[in-house]
Scaffold this motif. Structure first.
Motif, mmCIF file in Angstrom:
data_model
loop_
_atom_site.group_PDB
_atom_site.id
_atom_site.type_symbol
_atom_site.label_atom_id
_atom_site.label_comp_id
_atom_site.label_asym_id
_atom_site.label_seq_id
_atom_site.Cartn_x
_atom_site.Cartn_y
_atom_site.Cartn_z
ATOM 1 N N PHE A 173 0.829 -1.195 0.000
ATOM 2 C CA PHE A 173 0.000 0.000 0.000
ATOM 3 C C PHE A 173 0.866 1.249 0.000
ATOM 4 C CE2 PHE A 173 -1.792 3.480 2.568
ATOM 5 C CZ PHE A 173 -2.823 3.858 1.729
ATOM 6 N N VAL A 175 0.437 5.813 -0.683
ATOM 7 C CA VAL A 175 -0.173 7.001 -1.264
ATOM 8 C C VAL A 175 0.957 7.991 -1.522
ATOM 9 C CG1 VAL A 175 -2.412 6.766 -0.158
ATOM 10 C CG2 VAL A 175 -0.601 8.028 0.999
ATOM 11 N N ASN A 241 -4.812 9.065 9.190
ATOM 12 C CA ASN A 241 -5.312 7.706 9.243
ATOM 13 C C ASN A 241 -5.162 7.172 10.655
ATOM 14 O OD1 ASN A 241 -2.674 7.241 9.655
ATOM 15 N ND2 ASN A 241 -2.480 5.594 8.189
ATOM 16 N N SER A 243 -4.371 3.569 10.985
ATOM 17 C CA SER A 243 -4.296 2.390 10.139
ATOM 18 C C SER A 243 -4.696 1.172 10.957
ATOM 19 C CB SER A 243 -2.897 2.213 9.577
ATOM 20 O OG SER A 243 -2.051 1.786 10.594
ATOM 21 N N SER A 246 -3.081 0.284 14.124
ATOM 22 C CA SER A 246 -3.114 1.150 15.289
ATOM 23 C C SER A 246 -4.286 0.782 16.182
ATOM 24 C CB SER A 246 -3.248 2.610 14.859
ATOM 25 O OG SER A 246 -4.541 2.841 14.391
HETATM 26 C C1 LIG Z 1 -0.164 6.259 5.035
HETATM 27 C C2 LIG Z 1 -0.033 6.724 6.436
HETATM 28 O O1 LIG Z 1 -0.113 7.908 6.713
HETATM 29 N N1 LIG Z 1 0.116 5.780 7.347
HETATM 30 C C3 LIG Z 1 0.253 6.067 8.774
HETATM 31 C C4 LIG Z 1 -1.078 5.796 9.488
HETATM 32 O O2 LIG Z 1 -0.930 5.974 10.906
HETATM 33 C C5 LIG Z 1 0.043 5.125 11.493
HETATM 34 C C6 LIG Z 1 0.064 5.384 12.970
HETATM 35 O O3 LIG Z 1 -1.072 6.048 13.411
HETATM 36 C C7 LIG Z 1 1.416 5.400 10.869
HETATM 37 O O4 LIG Z 1 2.371 4.517 11.412
HETATM 38 C C8 LIG Z 1 1.331 5.196 9.354
HETATM 39 O O5 LIG Z 1 2.562 5.553 8.764
#
Ligand SMILES: CC(=O)N[C@H]1CO[C@H](CO)[C@@H](O)[C@@H]1O
Ligand SMILES: *[C@@H]1O[C@H](CO)[C@@H](O)[C@H](O)[C@H]1NC(C)=O
Ligand SMILES: *[C@@H]1O[C@H](CO)[C@@H](O)[C@H](O)[C@H]1NC(C)=O
Ligand SMILES: *[C@@H]1O[C@H](CO)[C@@H](O)[C@H](O)[C@H]1NC(C)=O
Ligand SMILES: *[C@@H]1O[C@H](CO)[C@@H](O)[C@H](O)[C@H]1NC(C)=O
Ligand SMILES: *[C@@H]1O[C@H](CO)[C@@H](O)[C@H](O)[C@H]1NC(C)=O
Ligand SMILES: *[C@@H]1O[C@H](CO)[C@@H](O)[C@H](O)[C@H]1NC(C)=O
Ligand SMILES: *[C@@H]1O[C@H](CO)[C@@H](O)[C@H](O)[C@H]1NC(C)=O
Ligand SMILES: *[C@@H]1O[C@H](CO)[C@@H](O)[C@H](O)[C@H]1NC(C)=O
Ligand SMILES: *[C@@H]1O[C@H](CO)[C@@H](O)[C@H](O)[C@H]1NC(C)=O
Length: 586
Positions: A173, A175, A241, A243, A246
């Motif tokens: 994944f 972006v 995010n 993700s 988390s």
């Molecule tokens: C794509 C992105 O921003 N991913 C982040 C989402 O949030 C987690 C922790 O909250 C990060 O570790 C990711 O890098």
């Protein structure tokens, strides 16, 4: 205009609306159904529900999942994947859309569904390592927005190249964005997480080269069996995010949602258990007595609500696809002509009612007694065939969505017609909520559930049976029925079901009828995402005239139209207490 009280729209209610939620990106990017119909002896519907339940728990925990339920050749193989930038709650919402939309392929034996935030597929064979399928495709917007196409293509190429490279190196994944001077392009790439690195790479390579053909269009999407890619000139992914790895941020919401989902699971397992206990496969037409015992059989066969499966099968020309009218909640609807020449609409239910047939029959009986000029009549049902069927009155002009969202001049409904339709829906809803003996909350008011007769009088369909599909003793619903976009915030987040949920959906529908725009249309650029937000913004800027469908705008009717817009806004307030009880207009 009628008696609806127009409350002063306070700033407080505006802020409630704003904080409703993030963006689960449930707009449709593409749906592809397999071309193999389920043979009637092998109904894989039996396994679809448990497979989806299992997927649901995996998706909630990890953002993706695969499951196999049942035995070949009826087994259901299913896969779901949220894209990596969705928060856990958005992922849930996106998956619930997948879950409710995927069965639209039924009676085809499988299908793929690409939404802008997640993907889902089911088949009766193992496809988990497939990265291509016959309908692999790039979906492009032909809207161009660049004074310099070659520079634009360069930026797209860089953004796409970077995300596919990063996705290959980083768990499938990524972006990213690229810009040159004032041109920016945002991109997202996502492989399904069950694929190994080399399959993921091959898929991304193919998707990247396909999507470049969209440039210089402002939007491009590549839909592959193993991955999804998108670029856009607007920022469409979620910047903040949480993700899937988390841990939960807002525990209270999780507990509520967990409770709701738990409820769905318990009910689904109950239904499953009941079904398993019963008659799994049955080849020749059994009698009602064989199926349900003498007492229930007698009650059904003596009732004028009873239709024979064989007769309906013939009436619909064996459920021929050319007779398909559309897809309602819980099943596919076909046009049928009975032997006496009467036209009917026959709904082939996706869920099997066999084990709770007496209760189902009672419900059909009850709904049959709810009669109002703005409600579709349920004529009866068939319970003696491979699937349960419902029989409704047929209306020549089909459904409202085929008119208000259509640009062709002969589909134009003028303002007086639209006003009558709004009025009629309000009367029908009021009757359901207050005047019928059984108080009924519809739960899925939307344009496609409003049928139009030959004089364009509205008839609400698909009401009443939601109760028997999701037994609901408390005010907590057991399953979030309904269609995202039309759903009230408190219903999505807390599963709290009251008439106000219908009032909210009615408000959205009113705004759609006036603007001629869908609340969540497929493939829109992220900036035009919410119809409701747009109407609010124009309300605040005192420019509501802008949102009125140009085709109906008329100086003489203007004041009346604006007044109806205000009713729509009143009905869609975030706080249910601020919505009117009674939407009827006279
Ligand atoms: C794509 C992105 O921003 N991913 C982040 C989402 O949030 C987690 C922790 O909250 C990060 O570790 C990711 O890098
Ligand atoms: C889903 O299936 C997996 C694998 O069999 C199992 O471990 C898990 O408990 C199941 N989840 C649910 C909710 O049934
Ligand atoms: C799929 O889900 C069903 C129902 O929860 C479970 O029994 C089964 O073990 C799961 N299979 C796999 C392969 O996950
Ligand atoms: C899938 O279903 C079709 C139609 O019922 C059947 O012909 C085919 O063999 C099934 N596939 C598998 C792998 O069982
Ligand atoms: C998928 O491809 C087949 C033939 O390749 C075509 O007939 C069908 O219409 C396509 N389906 C969709 C949804 O585009
Ligand atoms: C994106 O790719 C270009 C080359 O195509 C490279 O110069 C640039 O550093 C990359 N950017 C990121 C953020 O990886
Ligand atoms: C970007 O800048 C160029 C000149 O530098 C200008 O011609 C063009 O209109 C600008 N495009 C946008 C979308 O602002
Ligand atoms: C055109 O491109 C510019 C710059 O990328 C962007 O700000 C603007 O919103 C775009 N307009 C449309 C209609 O997409
Ligand atoms: C990835 O999976 C495919 C299909 O199962 C297999 O052919 C290939 O060898 C695998 N590649 C690696 C590097 O494991
Ligand atoms: C992301 O979170 C930060 C801090 O919590 C906030 O200031 C920012 O506005 C958020 N951005 C978006 C796009 O939601």
């Amino acid at each position: 205009m009628g008696c609806v009280r127009i409350f002063f729209l306070t700033l407080a209610s505006l802020s409630i609306l704003k904080c409703a939620m993030g963006d689960p990106r449930t707009s449709l990017a593409g749906q592809f159904c397999s071309n193999i119909p389920v043979s009637s002896a092998t109904i894989n519907a039996e396994y679809f529900v448990p497979a989806m339940d299992n997927l649901s728990s995996q998706v909630n925990a990890n953002g993706h999942g695969t499951n196999i339920t049942g035995e070949n050749p009826n087994a259901v193989y299913a896969l779901a994947q949220c894209y990596g930038d969705l928060s856990q709650i958005d992922c849930k919402l996106c998956f619930s859309e997948i879950r409710s939309q995927l069965p639209k392929c039924y009676p085809q034996i499988g299908g793929l569904l690409f939404l802008d935030g997640c993907f889902g597929r089911y088949e009766n064979f193992s496809f988990f390592n497939e990265i291509f399928f016959p309908n692999d495709t790039a979906v492009c917007s032909f809207h161009q927005n660049s004074s310099n196409p070659s520079v634009f293509s360069q930026v797209v190429k860089e953004a796409v190249g970077n995300v596919s490279l990063n996705a290959k190196n980083d768990k499938g994944f990524a972006v990213g964005s690229s810009s040159i001077s004032n041109l920016s392009v945002y991109a997202l790439a996502q492989c399904w997480e069950n694929l190994n690195k080399s399959l993921c790479s091959s898929c991304l390579d193919a998707a990247a080269s396909a999507i470049l053909s969209c440039s210089p269009g402002t939007e491009g999407r590549a839909l592959y069996a193993g991955c999804f890619m998108r670029y856009s000139t607007s920022l469409f992914w979620n910047v903040n995010n949480t993700s899937s790895s988390s841990s939960g941020k807002s525990k209270t919401i999780w507990i509520t949602i967990g409770f709701v989902i738990g409820g769905i699971l318990v009910i689904a397992m109950g239904i499953l258990y009941a079904r398993r206990k019963g008659l799994l496969t049955r080849k020749k037409g059994p009698s009602l007595t064989d199926l349900y015992g003498p007492e229930i059989a007698l009650a059904i066969s003596q009732s004028n609500l009873n239709f024979k499966y064989e007769d309906l099968k013939k009436a619909t020309n064996y459920f021929c696809l050319s007779n398909k009218l559309g897809q309602g909640s819980y099943g596919t609807v076909y046009k049928g002509v009975l032997s006496d020449g009467k036209e009917v609409a026959v709904k082939q239910l996706f869920l099997n009612t066999r084990q709770w047939v007496d209760q189902f029959f009672n419900e059909v009986n009850l709904v049959n007694q709810v009669r109002h000029k703005n409600l579709v009549r349920l004529l009866g049902c068939s319970l003696d065939g491979a699937e349960s069927l419902l029989v409704y009155e047929f209306y020549q002009n089909r459904s409202l969505d085929l008119f208000i969202f259509d640009e062709t001049p002969d589909k134009l409904l003028d303002w007086p017609q639209r006003f009558d339709i709004i009025q009629g829906i309000a009367e029908g809803l009021s009757y359901l909520h207050e005047e019928s003996d059984t108080r009924i909350i519809h739960r899925d008011i939307k344009a496609s559930n409003i049928l139009l007769d030959d004089k364009f009088k509205p008839k609400i369909t698909d009401f009443g049976l939601a109760r028997s599909f999701a037994q609901d003793q408390t005010h907590l619903t057991t399953g979030i029925a309904g269609t995202l976009g039309y759903l009230a915030p408190e219903y999505i987040v807390h599963g709290h079901l009251t008439e106000k949920v219908d009032v909210y959906s009615f408000g959205i529908l009113v705004l759609e009828i006036i603007t001629g725009k869908r609340c969540s249309s497929s493939i829109v650029s992220a900036s035009e995402h919410s119809l409701l937000a747009k109407v609010w913004n124009n309300y605040k800027a005192n420019s509501l005239d802008n949102i009125i469908d140009k085709k109906i705008y008329d100086n003489n009717a203007r004041d009346e139209i604006i007044q109806v817009v205000l009713i729509g806004l009143q009905c869609t307030q975030g706080d249910p207490q601020s919505r009117p009880d009674d939407v009827e207009g006279r």
